[in-house]
Design a protein around this motif. Structure first.
Motif, mmCIF file in Angstrom:
data_model
loop_
_atom_site.group_PDB
_atom_site.id
_atom_site.type_symbol
_atom_site.label_atom_id
_atom_site.label_comp_id
_atom_site.label_asym_id
_atom_site.label_seq_id
_atom_site.Cartn_x
_atom_site.Cartn_y
_atom_site.Cartn_z
ATOM 1 N N LEU A 38 -30.975 8.129 -1.832
ATOM 2 C CA LEU A 38 -31.229 8.736 -0.520
ATOM 3 C C LEU A 38 -31.238 10.258 -0.708
ATOM 4 N N HIS A 39 -32.345 10.901 -0.336
ATOM 5 C CA HIS A 39 -32.457 12.360 -0.469
ATOM 6 C C HIS A 39 -32.351 13.020 0.905
ATOM 7 N N GLU A 40 -31.568 14.097 0.965
ATOM 8 C CA GLU A 40 -31.405 14.838 2.220
ATOM 9 C C GLU A 40 -31.537 16.333 1.915
ATOM 10 N N LYS A 201 -36.826 17.833 23.437
ATOM 11 C CA LYS A 201 -35.562 18.563 23.303
ATOM 12 C C LYS A 201 -34.437 17.931 24.118
ATOM 13 N N GLY A 202 -33.291 17.790 23.481
ATOM 14 C CA GLY A 202 -32.082 17.327 24.171
ATOM 15 C C GLY A 202 -30.984 18.347 23.969
ATOM 16 N N GLU A 203 -30.397 18.791 25.076
ATOM 17 C CA GLU A 203 -29.326 19.801 24.986
ATOM 18 C C GLU A 203 -27.973 19.144 25.263
ATOM 19 N N LEU A 227 -27.268 12.036 32.948
ATOM 20 C CA LEU A 227 -26.259 12.942 32.383
ATOM 21 C C LEU A 227 -24.989 12.141 32.117
ATOM 22 N N TYR A 228 -24.305 12.503 31.061
ATOM 23 C CA TYR A 228 -23.117 11.713 30.718
ATOM 24 C C TYR A 228 -22.029 12.576 30.107
ATOM 25 N N VAL A 229 -20.826 12.010 30.151
ATOM 26 C CA VAL A 229 -19.650 12.612 29.516
ATOM 27 C C VAL A 229 -19.127 11.574 28.531
HETATM 28 C C1 FAD Z 1 -28.687 15.652 22.717
HETATM 29 C C2 FAD Z 1 -29.092 14.319 22.151
HETATM 30 C C3 FAD Z 1 -28.380 13.176 22.523
HETATM 31 C C4 FAD Z 1 -28.734 11.932 21.985
HETATM 32 N N1 FAD Z 1 -27.974 10.840 22.319
HETATM 33 C C5 FAD Z 1 -28.259 9.635 21.776
HETATM 34 C C6 FAD Z 1 -27.444 8.504 22.077
HETATM 35 O O1 FAD Z 1 -26.464 8.606 22.825
HETATM 36 N N2 FAD Z 1 -27.773 7.308 21.507
HETATM 37 C C7 FAD Z 1 -28.837 7.166 20.661
HETATM 38 O O2 FAD Z 1 -29.079 6.049 20.185
HETATM 39 N N3 FAD Z 1 -29.630 8.235 20.349
HETATM 40 C C8 FAD Z 1 -29.369 9.454 20.895
HETATM 41 N N4 FAD Z 1 -30.155 10.538 20.612
HETATM 42 C C9 FAD Z 1 -31.360 10.327 19.789
HETATM 43 C C10 FAD Z 1 -31.043 10.356 18.299
HETATM 44 O O3 FAD Z 1 -30.291 11.489 18.003
HETATM 45 C C11 FAD Z 1 -32.358 10.361 17.492
HETATM 46 O O4 FAD Z 1 -33.145 9.244 17.856
HETATM 47 C C12 FAD Z 1 -32.035 10.249 15.992
HETATM 48 O O5 FAD Z 1 -31.115 11.241 15.618
HETATM 49 C C13 FAD Z 1 -33.279 10.338 15.113
HETATM 50 O O6 FAD Z 1 -32.812 10.078 13.812
HETATM 51 P P1 FAD Z 1 -33.703 10.245 12.504
HETATM 52 O O7 FAD Z 1 -32.840 9.780 11.381
HETATM 53 O O8 FAD Z 1 -35.025 9.607 12.743
HETATM 54 O O9 FAD Z 1 -33.986 11.812 12.401
HETATM 55 P P2 FAD Z 1 -32.967 12.971 11.948
HETATM 56 O O10 FAD Z 1 -31.602 12.707 12.458
HETATM 57 O O11 FAD Z 1 -33.599 14.264 12.331
HETATM 58 O O12 FAD Z 1 -32.909 12.842 10.365
HETATM 59 C C14 FAD Z 1 -33.988 13.240 9.536
HETATM 60 C C15 FAD Z 1 -33.396 13.866 8.288
HETATM 61 O O13 FAD Z 1 -34.436 14.100 7.339
HETATM 62 C C16 FAD Z 1 -34.110 15.271 6.636
HETATM 63 N N5 FAD Z 1 -35.339 15.766 5.985
HETATM 64 C C17 FAD Z 1 -36.458 16.232 6.590
HETATM 65 N N6 FAD Z 1 -37.379 16.565 5.667
HETATM 66 C C18 FAD Z 1 -36.837 16.294 4.451
HETATM 67 C C19 FAD Z 1 -37.314 16.399 3.110
HETATM 68 N N7 FAD Z 1 -38.555 16.831 2.809
HETATM 69 N N8 FAD Z 1 -36.492 16.033 2.091
HETATM 70 C C20 FAD Z 1 -35.234 15.576 2.355
HETATM 71 N N9 FAD Z 1 -34.752 15.444 3.623
HETATM 72 C C21 FAD Z 1 -35.538 15.791 4.646
HETATM 73 C C22 FAD Z 1 -33.572 16.188 7.720
HETATM 74 O O14 FAD Z 1 -32.802 17.242 7.170
HETATM 75 C C23 FAD Z 1 -32.738 15.213 8.543
HETATM 76 O O15 FAD Z 1 -31.395 15.177 8.131
HETATM 77 C C24 FAD Z 1 -29.832 11.807 21.106
HETATM 78 C C25 FAD Z 1 -30.540 12.953 20.726
HETATM 79 C C26 FAD Z 1 -30.175 14.201 21.237
HETATM 80 C C27 FAD Z 1 -30.932 15.413 20.815
#
Ligand code: FAD
Length: 336
Positions: A38-40, A201-203, A227-229
């Motif tokens: 797994l690469h990050e 965008k989610g804040e 909105l939630y806590v």
């Molecule tokens: C405020 C907020 C509240 C939320 N609340 C919820 C909730 O309550 N429940 C829920 O189910 N979801 C929630 N979500 C949604 C959830 O956060 C997203 O759906 C989820 O994080 C997406 O995950 P992902 O792994 O697809 O992307 P990401 O979490 O963005 O992961 C992608 C990863 O890829 C890495 N990456 C990118 N390019 C490269 C590369 N070339 N080489 C190596 N690594 C790379 C990035 O650094 C990153 O770490 C919320 C989102 C927000 C913003």
């Protein structure tokens, strides 16, 4: 439906992105005996991921108010996988509350969702003593859960390593660098190959107070956003989340007022809480706001939108089922 297997079972599996999507893919593939790396691009703090900013609610019944049935289907399966892999995940339900002026929206929420029961004021106070006398009734979704993203991602990463997988942090890679099976879980960065991805965008705001104790997430009916806590360890509470069609980062004054106002509406004692952090993340979303597993020369898992924590386990199981048996899920998979 079955498809021809395109990926040999013996070849190494490279997963790009250690957010919630990539972490679950790596875990299930490593546990199934694959040679997983797994690469990050970021460090283990995962500040570059959307997952870092999430609420972590596992709420398929509440989400069915506005989401498609496929979200509930995959969400329910994911709850089983969370329970199986991390048995200490809290499943003590969630609450939906409304103030008198939002009564109609509250009743609408109740009609559009299932898996809840109505609590009167006394029953609500029994569940959450801090809310005694605050609301005349509530909806209680007893089977929903929640995780704390900044604690659960490191736990998943530990489990990947325990299952024989490798994790390379500070490793920015390109899918074309690798032979064998590549699973692209780069979130919004994946739009160099998935052109219809956008960021929503989610804040959020993190606050701290010892004046109030909550045992479960509390949603407050709001005309625009849910909105939630969410209670966190060490007297912290996460206030979330806006949903804005914009890709800038940062938190606007308007959003901060709305989020803090929601907390104050749940309990005025939140007014004395200390603000610990403002933050925002961009949810990766396709035009239909549904998740997608795209199968080409490599596999891409993306578009988790508002449901990354809810859907990631089930999506990983589907990807594994495709690689091992050629099983296709027509609602989620696209073969290119
Ligand atoms: C405020 C907020 C509240 C939320 N609340 C919820 C909730 O309550 N429940 C829920 O189910 N979801 C929630 N979500 C949604 C959830 O956060 C997203 O759906 C989820 O994080 C997406 O995950 P992902 O792994 O697809 O992307 P990401 O979490 O963005 O992961 C992608 C990863 O890829 C890495 N990456 C990118 N390019 C490269 C590369 N070339 N080489 C190596 N690594 C790379 C990035 O650094 C990153 O770490 C919320 C989102 C927000 C913003």
């Amino acid at each position: 439906m079955q498809a021809d297997k395109s990926f040999g079972g013996e070849s190494p599996v490279t997963i790009i992105g250690a957010g919630i999507a990539g972490a679950w893919q790596a875990l299930l593939f490593a546990q199934a005996g694959h040679d997983v790396t797994l690469h990050e691009q970021g460090d283990s703090g995962l500040m570059l991921s959307t997952s870092h900013w999430a609420g972590g609610m596992l709420a398929p019944w509440c989400e069915s108010e506005s989401a498609e049935p496929v979200i509930s289907r995959l969400g329910l399966r994911s709850l089983d996988l969370w329970r199986q892999e991390l048995p200490d995940t809290p499943f003590n339900g969630s609450l939906v509350l409304a103030h008198a002026r939002d009564r109609n929206d509250f009743e609408r929420f109740a009609r559009l969702t299932s898996g809840h029961r109505r609590l009167d004021a006394a029953a609500l106070a029994g569940l959450e003593p801090s809310l005694e006398g605050r609301f005349r009734d509530a909806l209680f979704f007893p089977d929903e859960g929640h995780v704390e993203p900044r604690r659960v991602l490191p736990k998943l990463h530990e489990k990947i390593v325990a299952a024989g997988g490798r994790i390379r942090f500070n490793s920015t890679v390109d899918a074309s660098d690798f032979d064998g099976l590549v699973i692209d879980c780069r979130g919004l960065a994946g739009r160099d190959t998935q052109a219809d991805l956008r960021g929503v965008k989610g804040e959020m705001i993190l606050i701290e107070t010892a004046e109030i104790q909550l045992a479960r997430p509390v949603r407050l009916i709001h005309p625009r956003w849910p909105l939630y806590v969410i209670p966190r360890e060490n007297n912290l509470f996460m206030l979330g989340a806006t949903s804005i069609e914009a890709e800038d980062t940062g938190v606007s004054v308007r959003s901060a007022l709305e989020l803090l106002g929601a907390a104050y509406a749940v309990h005025p004692a939140f007014a004395e809480a200390r603000i610990v952090e403002f933050g925002s993340g961009l949810r990766p979303a396709y035009p239909d706001n549904l998740p997608r597993i795209t199968i080409d020369k490599k596999i891409s898992v993306n578009g988790l939108y508002r449901h990354g924590f809810l859907l990631a386990p089930a999506l990983a199981e589907l990807t594994l089922g495709y690689v091992q048996r050629g099983a296709i899920d027509n609602e989620v998979m696209r073969c290119v």
